[in-house]
Design a protein around this motif. Structure first.
Motif, PDB file in Angstrom:
ATOM      1  N   PHE A   1      46.401  21.386  41.633  1.00 24.97           N
ATOM      2  CA  PHE A   1      45.286  22.268  42.144  1.00 24.97           C
ATOM      3  C   PHE A   1      44.100  22.422  40.959  1.00 24.97           C
ATOM      4  N   HIS A   2      42.944  22.475  41.392  1.00 21.85           N
ATOM      5  CA  HIS A   2      41.950  22.796  40.414  1.00 21.85           C
ATOM      6  C   HIS A   2      41.904  24.317  40.204  1.00 21.85           C
ATOM      7  N   GLU A   3      42.056  24.657  39.008  1.00 27.02           N
ATOM      8  CA  GLU A   3      42.507  25.930  38.684  1.00 27.02           C
ATOM      9  C   GLU A   3      41.330  26.804  38.297  1.00 27.02           C
ATOM     10  N   THR A   4      40.528  27.677  38.903  1.00 26.69           N
ATOM     11  CA  THR A   4      39.489  28.163  38.619  1.00 26.69           C
ATOM     12  C   THR A   4      39.841  29.928  38.321  1.00 26.69           C
ATOM     13  N   ALA A   5      40.740  30.436  39.016  1.00 19.90           N
ATOM     14  CA  ALA A   5      41.005  31.912  39.044  1.00 19.90           C
ATOM     15  C   ALA A   5      41.568  32.082  37.810  1.00 19.90           C
ATOM     16  N   ASP A   6      41.293  33.528  37.355  1.00 17.89           N
ATOM     17  CA  ASP A   6      41.956  34.172  36.097  1.00 17.89           C
ATOM     18  C   ASP A   6      43.295  34.879  36.516  1.00 17.89           C
ATOM     19  N   VAL A   7      44.476  34.074  36.522  1.00 16.99           N
ATOM     20  CA  VAL A   7      45.620  34.472  36.954  1.00 16.99           C
ATOM     21  C   VAL A   7      46.303  34.967  35.639  1.00 16.99           C
ATOM     22  N   ARG A   8      46.740  36.228  35.407  1.00 17.48           N
ATOM     23  CA  ARG A   8      47.119  36.471  34.171  1.00 17.48           C
ATOM     24  C   ARG A   8      48.766  37.109  34.257  1.00 17.48           C
ATOM     25  N   PRO A   9      49.788  36.350  33.926  1.00 15.31           N
ATOM     26  CA  PRO A   9      50.977  36.579  34.019  1.00 15.31           C
ATOM     27  C   PRO A   9      51.199  37.689  32.875  1.00 15.31           C
ATOM     28  N   GLU A  10      51.864  38.988  33.863  1.00 11.74           N
ATOM     29  CA  GLU A  10      52.225  40.147  32.855  1.00 11.74           C
ATOM     30  C   GLU A  10      53.566  40.534  32.949  1.00 11.74           C
ATOM     31  N   PRO A  11      54.609  40.024  32.522  1.00 11.53           N
ATOM     32  CA  PRO A  11      55.896  40.217  32.845  1.00 11.53           C
ATOM     33  C   PRO A  11      56.479  41.627  32.410  1.00 11.53           C
ATOM     34  N   VAL A  12      57.301  42.059  33.339  1.00 14.54           N
ATOM     35  CA  VAL A  12      57.905  43.399  32.932  1.00 14.54           C
ATOM     36  C   VAL A  12      59.046  43.149  32.182  1.00 14.54           C
ATOM     37  N   GLU A  13      59.084  43.896  30.727  1.00 17.79           N
ATOM     38  CA  GLU A  13      60.061  43.474  29.669  1.00 17.79           C
ATOM     39  C   GLU A  13      61.231  44.408  29.858  1.00 17.79           C
ATOM     40  N   GLN A  14      60.857  45.674  30.197  1.00 21.20           N
ATOM     41  CA  GLN A  14      61.962  46.662  30.361  1.00 21.20           C
ATOM     42  C   GLN A  14      61.758  47.909  31.294  1.00 21.20           C
TER      43      GLN A  14
ATOM     44  N   LEU B   1      40.888  28.448  44.973  1.00 17.37           N
ATOM     45  CA  LEU B   1      40.159  27.955  46.201  1.00 17.37           C
ATOM     46  C   LEU B   1      38.982  28.777  46.332  1.00 17.37           C
ATOM     47  N   ASP B   2      39.127  30.220  46.427  1.00 17.07           N
ATOM     48  CA  ASP B   2      38.190  30.871  46.840  1.00 17.07           C
ATOM     49  C   ASP B   2      37.391  31.492  45.768  1.00 17.07           C
ATOM     50  N   ARG B   3      37.423  30.697  44.486  1.00 15.58           N
ATOM     51  CA  ARG B   3      37.133  31.152  43.082  1.00 15.58           C
ATOM     52  C   ARG B   3      36.756  32.697  43.053  1.00 15.58           C
ATOM     53  N   VAL B   4      37.915  33.650  43.269  1.00 15.54           N
ATOM     54  CA  VAL B   4      38.144  34.882  43.050  1.00 15.54           C
ATOM     55  C   VAL B   4      37.518  35.397  41.676  1.00 15.54           C
ATOM     56  N   PRO B   5      36.412  36.175  41.559  1.00 21.10           N
ATOM     57  CA  PRO B   5      35.728  36.343  40.297  1.00 21.10           C
ATOM     58  C   PRO B   5      36.270  37.070  39.079  1.00 21.10           C
ATOM     59  N   HIS B   6      37.325  38.097  39.629  1.00 18.11           N
ATOM     60  CA  HIS B   6      38.042  38.997  38.868  1.00 18.11           C
ATOM     61  C   HIS B   6      39.366  38.696  38.447  1.00 18.11           C
TER      62      HIS B   6
ATOM     63  N   GLY C   1      43.609  40.194  58.617  1.00 20.60           N
ATOM     64  CA  GLY C   1      42.147  40.327  58.529  1.00 20.60           C
ATOM     65  C   GLY C   1      41.917  40.613  56.869  1.00 20.60           C
ATOM     66  N   ALA C   2      42.995  40.281  56.081  1.00 19.60           N
ATOM     67  CA  ALA C   2      42.943  40.394  54.663  1.00 19.60           C
ATOM     68  C   ALA C   2      42.333  39.298  54.074  1.00 19.60           C
ATOM     69  N   SER C   3      41.771  39.505  52.931  1.00 16.46           N
ATOM     70  CA  SER C   3      40.800  38.344  52.135  1.00 16.46           C
ATOM     71  C   SER C   3      41.626  38.349  50.764  1.00 16.46           C
ATOM     72  N   ALA C   4      41.841  37.018  50.357  1.00 21.63           N
ATOM     73  CA  ALA C   4      42.644  36.822  49.086  1.00 21.63           C
ATOM     74  C   ALA C   4      41.483  37.421  48.146  1.00 21.63           C
ATOM     75  N   THR C   5      40.301  37.175  48.419  1.00 12.07           N
ATOM     76  CA  THR C   5      39.395  37.559  47.424  1.00 12.07           C
ATOM     77  C   THR C   5      39.445  39.176  46.894  1.00 12.07           C
ATOM     78  N   ASP C   6      39.902  40.049  47.925  1.00 13.44           N
ATOM     79  CA  ASP C   6      40.110  41.375  47.692  1.00 13.44           C
ATOM     80  C   ASP C   6      41.342  41.856  46.797  1.00 13.44           C
ATOM     81  N   LEU C   7      42.207  40.646  46.308  1.00 12.02           N
ATOM     82  CA  LEU C   7      43.560  40.969  45.890  1.00 12.02           C
ATOM     83  C   LEU C   7      43.090  41.265  44.102  1.00 12.02           C
ATOM     84  N   THR C   8      43.738  42.442  44.006  1.00  5.46           N
ATOM     85  CA  THR C   8      43.522  43.078  42.363  1.00  5.46           C
ATOM     86  C   THR C   8      44.582  42.580  41.778  1.00  5.46           C
ATOM     87  N   ARG C   9      45.967  42.453  42.274  1.00  6.72           N
ATOM     88  CA  ARG C   9      47.210  42.286  41.180  1.00  6.72           C
ATOM     89  C   ARG C   9      48.183  41.994  42.260  1.00  6.72           C
ATOM     90  N   ILE C  10      49.251  41.161  41.830  1.00  2.00           N
ATOM     91  CA  ILE C  10      50.472  40.886  42.607  1.00  2.00           C
ATOM     92  C   ILE C  10      51.777  41.439  41.927  1.00  2.00           C
TER      93      ILE C  10
END
Length: 306
Positions: free
Chosen positions: A108-121, A80-85, A49-58
């Motif tokens: 795929f048609h990329e609309t979401a703002d997915v931001r890679p933030e690698p852990v450096e140390q 696909l869900d056009r997550v706005p944040h 019962g969880a929605s991808a729209t609610d994801l704030t980070r991975i």
């Protein structure tokens, strides 16, 4: 506000009829953080019962398949869900090439703002709403990090002391902002009507041999989610593969003052989960959870017993 763990999958390399590959959601007030999306995570979210729209980070601990092969589907679902944040994705910097491949594994048609933030140390901090995440380098054949989420310490107002001074309504807010309140010629300090409140702590420890980072992550955790791939009878295999046994995970929890312990990431060679509980109980007397797919585990409140 809700603070709970939603378990999507609890297997290790090989899924079983009862256990999906890894996948964990942490609801932490306004944040919903996904940890280690393995294969099938998207479907498991539907069952939970969880929605991808609610994801704030991975947050990805490392790039072994059972911890990351669900990433392509999750990233595409965000579009696909056009997550706005914006949705930051944290992962070991040494695996940046793997992340890039997974992110664009298919068309795929990329609309979401997915931001890679690698852990450096080791020790890198990540600010989140309601706290700070610290990444610690684990001991595994590939670069791997565990994550610890810590809420800042605060203060708890004491109603009986507020009532004794006749402080109510807007005056409470003024007292909190200023640190004191002048009443009838007497200054009442915040310390007189409140007490220190320790911030809550959540820790997520996946594939690793026993190392200092495991203890650092687990320290004073209200909820510790930790791999226990093997039982002690296979301790040599666990050490060789860079994994923990249930006994080791339980001892870490005891020595680190953990309140609620969640064991997960079970090898398919052990069909009976009760064996993990029995082994852990020899070393940990607190609140123990043997993770099950689609289970929910709350972060215990600081004001109530575990």
């Amino acid at each position: 506000m809700t603070r709970e763990l939603v378990i999507l999958g609890t297997a290790s390399q090989v899924p079983t009829r009862q256990r999906n590959h890894n996948g964990y959601l942490l609801r932490w007030d306004d944040e919903m953080i996904m940890f280690d999306p393995g294969e099938g995570s998207q479907r498991q979210m539907l069952f939970a019962g969880a929605s991808a729209t609610d994801l704030t980070r991975i947050c990805v601990t490392h790039f072994h398949g059972d911890h990351c092969l669900g990433l392509p589907g999750m990233i595409q679902r965000l579009s696909l869900d056009r997550v706005p944040h914006p949705v930051p994705v944290h992962f070991p910097a040494g695996g940046a090439e793997y992340f890039a491949r997974l992110r664009h594994a298919s068309s795929f048609h990329e609309t979401a703002d997915v931001r890679p933030e690698p852990v450096e140390q080791d020790g890198q901090t990540i600010p989140v709403r309601g706290g700070t995440i610290t990444a610690r380098r684990l001991h595994h054949p590939v670069e791997a990090y565990g994550y610890q989420l810590v809420e800042p310490d605060g203060r708890r107002m004491l109603p009986e002391r507020l009532a004794a001074y006749g402080i109510a309504g807007r005056a409470i807010g003024e007292l909190i902002r200023a640190g004191h309140l002048d009443l009838d010629g007497r200054r009442v300090s915040l310390a007189e009507v409140s007490e220190e409140r320790r911030g809550q702590r959540f820790a997520f420890v996946m594939d690793t041999g026993l190392c200092d980072a495991v203890y650092a992550l687990a320290e004073a955790a209200d909820l510790l989610v930790i791999e226990s791939t093997f039982l002690t009878e296979d301790a040599a295999l666990a050490a060789e593969a860079g994994h923990l046994t249930a006994a080791q995970a339980a001892r870490v929890a005891t020595e680190s003052g953990v309140r609620r312990l969640v064991l997960t990431h079970f090898s398919q060679r052990y069909p009976d989960p009760a064996r993990f509980a029995a082994e852990a109980r020899e070393h940990f007397t607190g609140d123990l959870v043997i993770a099950e797919d689609l289970g929910r585990v709350r972060v215990p409140r600081l004001s109530s017993p575990v």
